[in-house]
Structures are given as C-alpha cells and as structure tokens.
Design an enzyme around this catalytic site. Sequence first.
Site, PDB file in Angstrom:
ATOM      1  N   GLU A 279      -6.089  -9.034   3.778  1.00  0.00           N
ATOM      2  CA  GLU A 279      -5.311  -8.327   4.797  1.00  0.00           C
ATOM      3  C   GLU A 279      -5.290  -9.180   6.052  1.00  0.00           C
ATOM      4  OE1 GLU A 279      -5.957  -4.148   5.547  1.00  0.00           O
ATOM      5  OE2 GLU A 279      -6.542  -3.776   3.461  1.00  0.00           O
TER       6      GLU A 279
ATOM      7  N   TYR B 229      -6.720  -8.752  11.649  1.00  0.00           N
ATOM      8  CA  TYR B 229      -5.382  -8.526  12.176  1.00  0.00           C
ATOM      9  C   TYR B 229      -5.266  -9.139  13.569  1.00  0.00           C
ATOM     10  CZ  TYR B 229      -4.361  -5.303   8.363  1.00  0.00           C
ATOM     11  OH  TYR B 229      -4.143  -4.760   7.122  1.00  0.00           O
TER      12      TYR B 229
ATOM     13  N   GLN C 247       2.246  -6.012   5.660  1.00  0.00           N
ATOM     14  CA  GLN C 247       2.445  -5.739   4.238  1.00  0.00           C
ATOM     15  C   GLN C 247       3.842  -6.193   3.834  1.00  0.00           C
ATOM     16  OE1 GLN C 247       1.396  -1.738   3.075  1.00  0.00           O
ATOM     17  NE2 GLN C 247      -0.579  -1.851   4.104  1.00  0.00           N
TER      18      GLN C 247
ATOM     19  N   GLU D 191       0.833  -1.191   0.000  1.00  0.00           N
ATOM     20  CA  GLU D 191       0.000   0.000   0.000  1.00  0.00           C
ATOM     21  C   GLU D 191       0.875   1.250   0.000  1.00  0.00           C
ATOM     22  OE1 GLU D 191      -3.838   1.817   2.480  1.00  0.00           O
ATOM     23  OE2 GLU D 191      -2.798   0.034   3.211  1.00  0.00           O
TER      24      GLU D 191
ATOM     25  N   ASN E  40     -12.423  -1.233  -0.997  1.00  0.00           N
ATOM     26  CA  ASN E  40     -11.712  -1.788   0.154  1.00  0.00           C
ATOM     27  C   ASN E  40     -12.347  -1.291   1.450  1.00  0.00           C
ATOM     28  OD1 ASN E  40      -9.146  -2.786   1.700  1.00  0.00           O
ATOM     29  ND2 ASN E  40      -9.368  -0.639   2.293  1.00  0.00           N
ATOM     30  N   GLU E  41     -12.601  -2.211   2.356  1.00  0.00           N
ATOM     31  CA  GLU E  41     -13.132  -1.868   3.681  1.00  0.00           C
ATOM     32  C   GLU E  41     -14.219  -0.796   3.583  1.00  0.00           C
ATOM     33  OE1 GLU E  41     -10.080  -1.109   6.585  1.00  0.00           O
ATOM     34  OE2 GLU E  41      -9.275  -3.139   6.416  1.00  0.00           O
TER      35      GLU E  41
END
Length: 497
Positions: free
Chosen positions: A296, A240, A345, A26, A173-174
């Site tokens: 992610e 996460y 990432q 990103e 995204n999201e």
Amino acid sequence: MSNQLHVLTRAPKARIEPEIYGHFAEHLGRCIYEGFWVGEDSDIPNTRGIRNDVVEALKNLNIPVLRWPGGCFADEYHWKDGIGPREGRKTIVNTHWGGVTENNHFGTHEFFDLCELLGTKAYICGNVGSGTVQEMAEWVEYITFDGVSPMANLRREHGRDKGWDLPFFGVGNENWGCGGNMRAEYYSDLYRRYSTYVRKFRDLPAYKIAGGANVSDYHWTEVLMREGANHMNGLSLHYYTMPDGWHNRGTAREFDETSYFDTIKAALHMDELLSRHGAIMDVYDPKRRVGLIVDEWGTWWDVETGTNPGFLYQQNTIRDALVAAAHLNLFHNHAHRVKMANIAQTVNVLQAMVLTDGAKMLLTPTYHVFEMMKENQGATSLTATLEGDTYNINGKELPALHTSASLTENGEILLNIAHFDPHNARTLDIELHAFEAKSVSARLLSGESLQAYNEFETAEAVTPRTIDGLKFEKVGDNTKLTLEVPPASVIVVKVEG
C-alpha cells in the site's frame, strides 16, 4: 550548477521484479462496484459483469499482480459469503468504508475472472483479524486444489472444475491497526500459526506475505523478522504520502507550492524507510530471500467535495504523477530487497489509475506514469550517479531531479527522470558508460500547472508526448546525450544499442 547523470551499463544491481508495478483493489467506495464490476445486466459494455473499458485500459499497463479484497476490508471478509448464486449471497455492512451495504456480488470467482481478463497474477489477502485458521485454510483449498476434497467439490458445484493459480497470499492486513490492533509479538505468533495452513496444493511457489510495519515502526519489522523470517517469503510495508499528517491532508486539486514541496519531500521519505527496514531484514535474512512488499503506497488527500467521506475518491494531478515517478524510481533503486509494490488503489479510490462516472472513464496522470515506465518491468537496475542542483523554497531544498536507470532484456537502456522544480527547466547531461547507442527516443509528461488534471470533459488535458530531435554522440566507449527537462515533468528515455 550543471546536472550530470552517469550510468554504469555494466554494473547491474538487481532485477526489477514486474510485481513492483502491482495494483490494489479493495472493497472500498467505487473501486470494485462501478469501477470494475457493473453486473451482466448493465448498459455499460462488460464481460460477465466486468466493465470492458477499464479492463482494456489496465491491460495496456501490463499489470503484473492485483491485490484483493483489502486492505482493512480483508480482515472482516468471510469468503464463503461471496460464492454461489449471487441472489443467495449474504449481504453485510462495510463497516470500514462508508457503512454501506456490501452484497458480495463480486467474490472469489469474479476476482479470478478479472485476473484472467487482465492477464495478471492474483494476490489474495486473508482474514486474520476476525477469521479462523480453518476459514483461511479452506479458502486456499477452494481456490487451488484440483483433487477430490470438500472445498474443491464445493467450487465445482459453483461452476469451476479446475482450481486457479494463487501465487501470492497475504496472512492478514495492518494487524497493528484495523486488522486487530495487535502487538508485534502477538501477531508474529498468529502469523506462524495461520501461515502453516496456507497449503501448497498446486505446483507453484506458495509465496506467503506477512503483515508488516506501518511507516517507521522498526520494532514491528524487528520482531517479525526475528520470530518469523523462516516462515515467510515476503514482509509488507505501508506508507502513504501525506505531508501534513492524517488530520490535515488537504485537497487533491487545490494546493500551493509549499504544500507541493512538502508532498515531494514526504514521498522521498520512502527512501529512508526502504533503507532502514531493509537493514533490519538484512540482519535476519542476509541472503535477501524475503522480499519487502510495499503493498500500500500513494497519496492520500481529502475526498472530493460532495462525495462520501468513506469512499476516498480524489482527483489526480501532476503532483500525484511526480509522486508516482519518485516511488517507482526508489523501488528500482532498492530492487535488491523490494520485490512487489501495490499502489493504492486501481480505480476511483485514492491515487487511482482510472476514474469512472457511469459509462464515462478517464486515465489519470498517474496512469500515464505507469504506462511510460512499464518497460522497466523485468529489467535490471543499473548503477547511476546523479550530480545536480536543488529545488529550493522557504529555506528548504530537495534534489531538483530524481532518477533511476535499467537495462531491459532486449538490451535497451531506460532512463527514468522526475523533475520536481515547477519553475525552471534544466539541462541534464547524460553519459552511458561502456554503451554504444544506435538510437534515442523519449516521452514526456507535464501539464500547464502543478494542479493540472484530467476530468471527464477534458480527459486528455494531461497526456504523454514524444520528445523529438534528441541527438547523441559516441565518446570513446561511451555515449553522451543532453536532455532539456521542462519544469515539473516526468521523462522516460529509451536508448537502443
């Protein structure tokens, strides 16, 4: 209690798609700029502005797919700002990540150049939150169309005659959060509309990925599958590993055993998420045509002292390596539904493969896990049953060992083993049913402590080593071997038949 692993070598489950070993880059902190991109005039050796050492390190992982340009950045990214002569490109403020100026020197052409250097597939995430349908449609046309059209001609003006392959495209995204704070019902309608204009201009599958749920938002998955399953090829999931939540993440290097235990427990929660989201998907997609795309995942700690809080730069220890191994095992074991995963990432951000400091570069413990386990890409997941003891602390327990098994296209058995107990070694008795072994080899990753990590002055403090002297025996139609598993370690065993 003894620890026994039984592998049914003739009970295949599903293909482990190579894209499960995917990555994510990103426009965040020093991932793109300084990580991948240094510019042609840099003293750091580069190819057309892309630094050579990072590319060579990542090529060794056989990276199958790279997701770009975000993340939250994707839904404020306007692709036309990043094409044409660099000196004329628009500068913007990266409002999500540090409020820094983004000069757009790394754009569409540079991204596809990077993919070609890495030998990887492209996964682009389009802008739904602040972009238009026309903008998204024109980007796909610009990238892929070989004929005569306004966008194809614009690409040619900027030096590229033939279009690129674009095998994966994410529609937002999201969008439940930084991508627009939308309700599932609203986004599902937007997804259907926007994805209609992600046209197939090349002879490739147009694999369209809908923005999926945050952690355990099963309602989001229910709505998206009910309203949009027939319009998508994949549905994303973000999770996460943060054992104490967003507001008490703790540091990457300084933690006690209780925090470590809670981290492993949080990582293993992915198993429940994959099962429950997958069960909802099964209702609307019983043939499992739609892939679950975990684009992610990884650990998220407080930033290193003295670094920009918006750059998300963190170190990487044995704890992170064990989190990575556990996730890859789970993706193998859920390969019937999980078709891609992208660790967050790739460089200098969150649970990175590679860290850089000017011209210096190091490989993290997580990098080594990906390298050790890379031969699982394209293999077939096997049915494997683990019977073992537990790792206990403060009256709580976890399985001490965590495993997956696969059969490669070359007929080799791979056994992937994560051992969570930081104190005690364990003996693991392995039986491969209906398999006659000819040789066995293994590699081990461990450290002097859970907090062991690589730094630029000691870049090889944590690296894999070969386990010598492994013996096996034939018992009827089966092969048996015994493995001594050190504390807090990752082992990959290869059995050739």
